[in-house]
Structure formats: C-alpha cells, structure tokens
Design an enzyme around this catalytic site. Structure first.
Site, PDB file in Angstrom:
ATOM      1  N   HIS A   1       2.107  34.603   8.485  1.00  0.00           N
ATOM      2  CA  HIS A   1       1.598  33.545   7.610  1.00  0.00           C
ATOM      3  C   HIS A   1       0.885  34.095   6.377  1.00  0.00           C
ATOM      4  CE1 HIS A   1       1.893  29.877  10.384  1.00  0.00           C
ATOM      5  NE2 HIS A   1       2.480  30.865  11.027  1.00  0.00           N
TER       6      HIS A   1
ATOM      7  N   ASP B   1      -2.861  27.084   4.445  1.00  0.00           N
ATOM      8  CA  ASP B   1      -1.858  27.031   5.493  1.00  0.00           C
ATOM      9  C   ASP B   1      -1.872  25.619   6.071  1.00  0.00           C
ATOM     10  OD1 ASP B   1      -0.681  27.403   8.298  1.00  0.00           O
ATOM     11  OD2 ASP B   1      -0.404  29.403   7.432  1.00  0.00           O
TER      12      ASP B   1
ATOM     13  N   GLN C   1      13.504  45.646   6.030  1.00  0.00           N
ATOM     14  CA  GLN C   1      14.453  44.671   6.556  1.00  0.00           C
ATOM     15  C   GLN C   1      15.276  43.984   5.470  1.00  0.00           C
ATOM     16  OE1 GLN C   1      13.688  42.310  10.136  1.00  0.00           O
ATOM     17  NE2 GLN C   1      13.655  40.491   8.828  1.00  0.00           N
TER      18      GLN C   1
ATOM     19  N   HIS D   1      15.110  37.155  16.819  1.00  0.00           N
ATOM     20  CA  HIS D   1      14.403  36.076  17.509  1.00  0.00           C
ATOM     21  C   HIS D   1      14.556  34.756  16.761  1.00  0.00           C
ATOM     22  CE1 HIS D   1      11.808  37.334  14.306  1.00  0.00           C
ATOM     23  NE2 HIS D   1      10.907  36.422  14.562  1.00  0.00           N
TER      24      HIS D   1
ATOM     25  N   ASN E   1      11.362  33.349   8.469  1.00  0.00           N
ATOM     26  CA  ASN E   1      11.495  34.330   7.396  1.00  0.00           C
ATOM     27  C   ASN E   1      12.668  35.268   7.652  1.00  0.00           C
ATOM     28  OD1 ASN E   1       9.234  33.410   5.929  1.00  0.00           O
ATOM     29  ND2 ASN E   1       7.862  34.564   7.239  1.00  0.00           N
TER      30      ASN E   1
ATOM     31  N   ASP F   1       9.139  27.879  16.439  1.00  0.00           N
ATOM     32  CA  ASP F   1      10.303  27.234  15.822  1.00  0.00           C
ATOM     33  C   ASP F   1      11.607  27.956  16.106  1.00  0.00           C
ATOM     34  OD1 ASP F   1       9.671  29.508  14.316  1.00  0.00           O
ATOM     35  OD2 ASP F   1      10.379  28.612  12.458  1.00  0.00           O
TER      36      ASP F   1
END
Length: 460
Positions: A24, A120, A340, A355, A359, A379
C-alpha cells in the site's frame, strides 16, 4: 520526524495518510511523487509509520514532499505474539487519534492548514477528519474495481446470500451487482460474507465501504478499459472515480529513467532464453504458499524441464527438495529478489505463476504475459477469477493448490497448448489497451489530470 527540505510557496497543503502494510505505502508514495511533480507549488506531507518509511526510497523525494512519522499503535514494551492481523489491529485502533496528531504536527511545521486529506481507503475515519478540518477527502484503493465493488456492496451481498447460509451458496454468482455477473460468492475476500465478520479487519473494510461514497474522489491504479462495466458503475456510486494506471507503464514512460537494480542478474539470465519460454514464479511480499506446495512447485518445474526464474525469500529456500538447486542449475535460477516489471516485459517470459495480487496482475498485463494463479489472501480470488473466466488471460492452478502433476499440466496448457495461445492473444490485446491508456490522450492520463484538480484545489 519531518525532513527539512526547503519549502515551496504553496496555496495547497495535502496530507497523505499511508497504510503501512503490504504494498500500500510504496504505491501511494509513487502516486504522491507524480502529484508533487505535476504541482510543484503544492506541499505534500507524507504520513507513515517509521518502520514502513524505512523500507521506502525517500532520499530522492521532490522538495515539496515532506515525510512524517505516525505511531504504529504498539505500546512501549508490548511484544507482538505473531497472531495474524495483530499488528494491523493495534495500528487501526490507534490510527484515528495518531493521524490527527500527525496532521496537526505537519500543519504546525509549515504554518499551513491541510486543504486535502489523501488517504488509503482503509481509513474510513478520514471522512470525519476531513469534515472537521474543512478539507477535501480523496481515497486511494490499492486493489481493483472488482474488490472495491465487493466491499462497497457488502450489505447487499450479505442480505442476498445470508451470512448464516453462505456454505451452501459458494458457487452462486453475484449477478445482482453490475459487472459482477461472473464472480462467485467463493471468490469474495474474507470479511464480506466468509471469514470472521466481527474481526477488526472485517469491521474496517465494512466501514470503508459505507464511508467511501462521501469521499470527494476515489481512485485506483487500474485502467478503465480493463473493467468498463465495473468502472462505469463505480462512477455512478462515487462523486468522482478515477483509474490512473497501470503505474508500471507510467514509470517506464517517465522522463527520469533510473538504472534497473538487478543484484542477482536475473535479466542477464533470461536474455539467454527462448521467446516466451520461461516461467516466472513469485508470490509477492506478504504471503507464500505452504512448504508442501513449494515442494510441489519445485518438482513440477524439474519434471517439466521448463526454464524458470523463481523469486523466493531466502528463509523459504530451505523448503526446497534436497538437491533441487544443483539438479536444475542449467534449467533455471532461484533468487531472493528480481526486478519484476522488467522481467515481465522481457520477450522470454512466457508465463507468470502468481498469487494474483492486483499490482502483480497489472504488471503481467502490462507486459503481455499470461498467468497461472494460486490465490492466497484478500482480493486474490476475485483477480484469479477475472484472469481465468472474464479476461481469459490465464488459469487458476488445477485443484486450487499446487501439486506436481497439476502444475506440470498448467505449464503445458499455457506454454504449449492452443488454450495458451488464446491466452497470449487476449493478454496482448489488454497490453495494447493499457499502453493506450497511459498515452498522451489516454483515459488514465486524463483521469490523473482530474485527480490532480481535486487534490490541489483549495475551493472546499
């Protein structure tokens, strides 16, 4: 402790309230950088815990971003037991008062009242804070429109499904919510209708869903073309709803390119491999599949002979089968960290085993790479469902958990079979739409301009 950079002349003072867990705060800092760059006369006070701040790249911040520390809610002398969500629960209980103190301190430091709270979305209490301060409230949701919709409509889902009868409804779809027709009850995150609905975490998400319609704006790092029905529905529910991503593509098109950090030479290794031949495996920073599944992944890779790059924390490498690293030395590499985004953009990457965090999934779409999904938390289930059934750009792991044979079949299906070719074609189309969204007149670029207008406006 605030940094002491010289302050810009400004009409606006924006307080950023960061959530210090998972990805986050890094994503919110990235957005803050972009806002600060676009509005150099606006002051941004970034409020986050000391531990989370220490993990961020803060040395090269623009002069109009000041960093402050917020107490983490852990009392002096208190020893965390390691219970799931314990650190979160302590933090969230103390957060309203701690953030009020931090905002007051930030205002005192610069002699300027905060005109906007950019927080947030977890911080539902920011609605009341902003009202008290006569400030704008802008909320950032760190996942996608699908999970936001699930939390926004939690009460409707509970009424329709019945929380006491949920076990018999897991395969039912959420067709009574626009855009959720292909999602099932079993795909929803814990805290909606499954899991401990009375936990602090579930309570936070429920309160968030009730509070968000009061925000002056809500934004996500998706792009509108990915979920048009969900996006349009959220636009009707919120005062303003902006999709401003994918951030990975915005980073690659930014004017200030920084050298790619690749301490374990994964990019040098993958450059030697064939086009779309490599399986990249990573499960993010929060969760890792249990030891038995790590063994199954290793056995599946070895028996498949598929070239691989596996990003795995060093502490988890002890779970790998004895002799695996030596036997597969020519086939692949297992390293603690990889760049990545760059890896997923490389033409040799053929499939991403993930997973299915938001993002990571967007980064795979941005690189045009199909996915094999093993959801873990939050999620992930909704995202995995979207990958397999809605966008058809990958598949869920056979049986829901890794087995050697199931993993081998998935690798073959994505990398070799006609189904995999269709997945590749579909994800390439989404990749093109994502790139278009961040182009000069693209939807995400225009949405960012709208977000900036709301954030820096002093007309409350």
């Amino acid at each position: 402790m605030a940094n002491t950079s010289e302050q810009p002349t400004t009409d606006s003072h924006v307080a950023i309230l960061a959530f210090p867990f998972g990805s986050h705060s890094p994503v919110l800092l990235d957005v803050t950088r972009r806002l600060a760059s676009a509005s150099p006369t606006t002051l941004f006070s970034f409020l986050n815990t000391a531990k989370s701040n220490s993990s961020l790249f803060l040395s090269d911040l623009p002069s109009n971003i000041r960093v402050h520390e917020v107490a983490d809610g852990v009392s002096e002398g208190y020893v965390l037991s390691g219970r799931p969500h314990e650190a979160f629960e302590l933090f969230i209980v103390a957060a309203p008062e701690n953030f009020r103190k931090a905002v007051a301190s930030a205002e005192s430091d610069v002699g300027k009242k905060v005109t906007c709270l950019l927080t947030d979305a977890f911080f539902w209490f920011a609605s009341d804070m902003a009202a008290e301060m006569k400030a704008t409230w802008v909320a950032f949701w760190a996942a996608g429109p699908n999970s936001m919709t699930a939390h926004l409509y939690t009460d409707r889902i509970r009424d329709a499904i019945g929380v006491n009868e949920v076990d018999g409804c897991m395969e039912e779809t959420l067709g009574f919510i626009p855009g959720m027709e292909k999602y099932r009850v079993k795909d929803t995150p814990d805290g909606v209708v499954v899991g401990n609905l009375d936990s602090a975490f579930s309570d936070t998400l429920h309160r968030m869903g009730l509070a968000l319609p009061r925000a002056d704006a809500v934004f996500v790092t998706s792009f509108e073309e990915l979920d048009p029905t969900l996006t349009n529905n959220l636009k009707s529910e919120f005062k303003r709803f902006f999709s401003i991503g994918p951030l990975a593509l915005l980073s690659s098109t930014s004017q200030t390119e920084t050298p790619v950090q690749d301490p374990y030479n994964s990019l040098a290794w993958i450059k030697k491999q064939g086009t779309a031949s490599v399986a990249y495996i990573s499960f993010g920073t929060v969760m890792t599949p249990p030891p038995g599944e790590l063994v199954a992944i290793a056995e599946g890779l070895e028996s498949s002979n598929v070239p691989f790059v596996w990003s795995l924390k060093e502490k988890n490498m002890v779970q790998l089968p004895k002799g695996f690293l030596e036997r597969t030395r020519e086939q692949g590499i297992v390293v603690p960290w990889v760049p990545q985004v760059e890896l997923l953009k490389h033409e040799s990457t053929g499939v991403y085993v993930t997973h299915c965090g938001w993002n990571s999934m967007l980064e795979s779409v941005s690189g045009g790479v199909p996915m094999i999904c093993r959801p873990c938390i939050g999620d992930n289930g909704l995202n995995g469902r979207a990958v397999e059934v809605i966008w058809e750009i990958g598949m869920m792991i056979i049986g829901g958990v890794f087995t050697r044979d199931g993993f081998v079949k998935c690798l073959d299906q994505v990398l070799v079979q006609d189904d995999g070719k269709k997945m590749k074609s579909n994800v390439e189309k989404l990749r093109e739409q994502a790139h278009q969204a961040v182009s000069a007149k693209g939807s995400s670029v225009e949405n960012f301009k709208g977000l900036l207008d709301v954030v820096v406006s002093t007309l409350n």
